[in-house]
Design an enzyme around this catalytic site. Sequence first.
Site, PDB file in Angstrom:
ATOM      1  N   GLN A  63      25.380  14.152   4.299  1.00  0.00           N
ATOM      2  CA  GLN A  63      26.619  14.495   5.000  1.00  0.00           C
ATOM      3  C   GLN A  63      27.033  15.902   4.547  1.00  0.00           C
ATOM      4  O   GLN A  63      27.631  16.068   3.483  1.00  0.00           O
ATOM      5  CB  GLN A  63      27.704  13.476   4.696  1.00  0.00           C
TER       6      GLN A  63
ATOM      7  N   GLY B 256      36.432   8.232  10.546  1.00  0.00           N
ATOM      8  CA  GLY B 256      35.001   8.380  10.315  1.00  0.00           C
ATOM      9  C   GLY B 256      34.516   9.809  10.477  1.00  0.00           C
ATOM     10  O   GLY B 256      35.244  10.710  10.906  1.00  0.00           O
ATOM     11  N   HIS B 257      33.240  10.010  10.142  1.00  0.00           N
ATOM     12  CA  HIS B 257      32.677  11.361  10.163  1.00  0.00           C
ATOM     13  C   HIS B 257      32.582  11.928  11.578  1.00  0.00           C
ATOM     14  O   HIS B 257      32.381  11.216  12.545  1.00  0.00           O
ATOM     15  CB  HIS B 257      31.315  11.410   9.460  1.00  0.00           C
ATOM     16  N   ASN B 258      32.814  13.236  11.653  1.00  0.00           N
ATOM     17  CA  ASN B 258      32.707  13.998  12.897  1.00  0.00           C
ATOM     18  C   ASN B 258      33.765  13.631  13.938  1.00  0.00           C
ATOM     19  O   ASN B 258      33.642  13.995  15.106  1.00  0.00           O
ATOM     20  CB  ASN B 258      31.313  13.867  13.516  1.00  0.00           C
TER      21      ASN B 258
END
Length: 353
Positions: A202, A243-245
């Site tokens: 990540q 969450g990511h992005n």
Amino acid sequence: MSTPLGELVERLGGQLVGDPNLQVSGIAPLADAGAAQISFLSNSKFRAQAAQSGAAALIVSNADDAFVASSYFGARIITPNPYVYFARASQFFASRDQIAPKPGIHASASVAASACVDASAHIGAQVVIEDGAVIEAGVVIDAGCVIGRDSVIGVATHLFANVTFHARCQIGARGIIHSGAVIGTDGFGFANEGGVYIKIAQTGRVLIGDDVDIGANTTIDRGALADTIIEDGVKLDNQIQIGHNCHIGAHTAMAGCVGVAGSAIIGKYCTFGGAAMVLGHLTIADHVHVSSGSMVSRSIHEPGQYTGFYPLAKNADWEKSAAIVRNLSTLRERIRALEKTIKTLTPQPVNQQ
């Protein structure tokens, strides 16, 4: 510490009806306010309660003022939006009681030599600031926070005790991050190879705009490759997971325990009730309002109020409903078969020429 009512109105605006020299020391609910406090009426359902309030002054709208004035004999501040006026008044009175943290770095803090800490910033006990971090003017970092390498904390932002702000993440001006929040954790990214999970590095960041509030124990994952983005004015309650992005649009607000899965794009001026959930890779338009406990399982392209849950019922009734829902596809096929049978048994009209 009391303040003349006229001085408060000079600061915040509104039309004052009453004695400008009346001393007020705070703000309180309608039922509890005393002779040195002001209160507010933002819901017309409470007009009768407001009329009987013991408050020194009431914040009211034009629509409510005529009703209240007939039986309430205190001062009144008339304003188009009493709730907003209350919010600003609460900030004013809170600021009178606050003790501003003194600039400087506590002796027990660990600050890397390559970090840049403005002289006006307050760095509390046991804070860790790693290499290359930038702490701008007026920042307050309370005890036990960790600021990762090459991260940026913007002007007048306040991190309460025990916030973790990971490497290369950034937050703009006047932000607030409450205790236990973690910014820039690894996103939940894994590839599956024969049943074994292989971690995806990540390497993105979390970029947070100006005037953003982040509640206690809320977590925001860094992007996998691109960045997770939180735009200006976003308000996140406690125990939220981003969450990511993900990309959260400006002035969107989320209540406690909301969960947003990776790569969701949420528009501006949206609201999410407590425990609402958003699946990953969805797009939600501006001005969408999601009810508490709802599950957003598809993209939403039009503004409006959206709700997705069964009404609360006794458990036995809920189980019966669930059983019916499970059998809907079978019932549909049986109805179609019956319709075909009825059609074949129904005499057709004779075409007379």
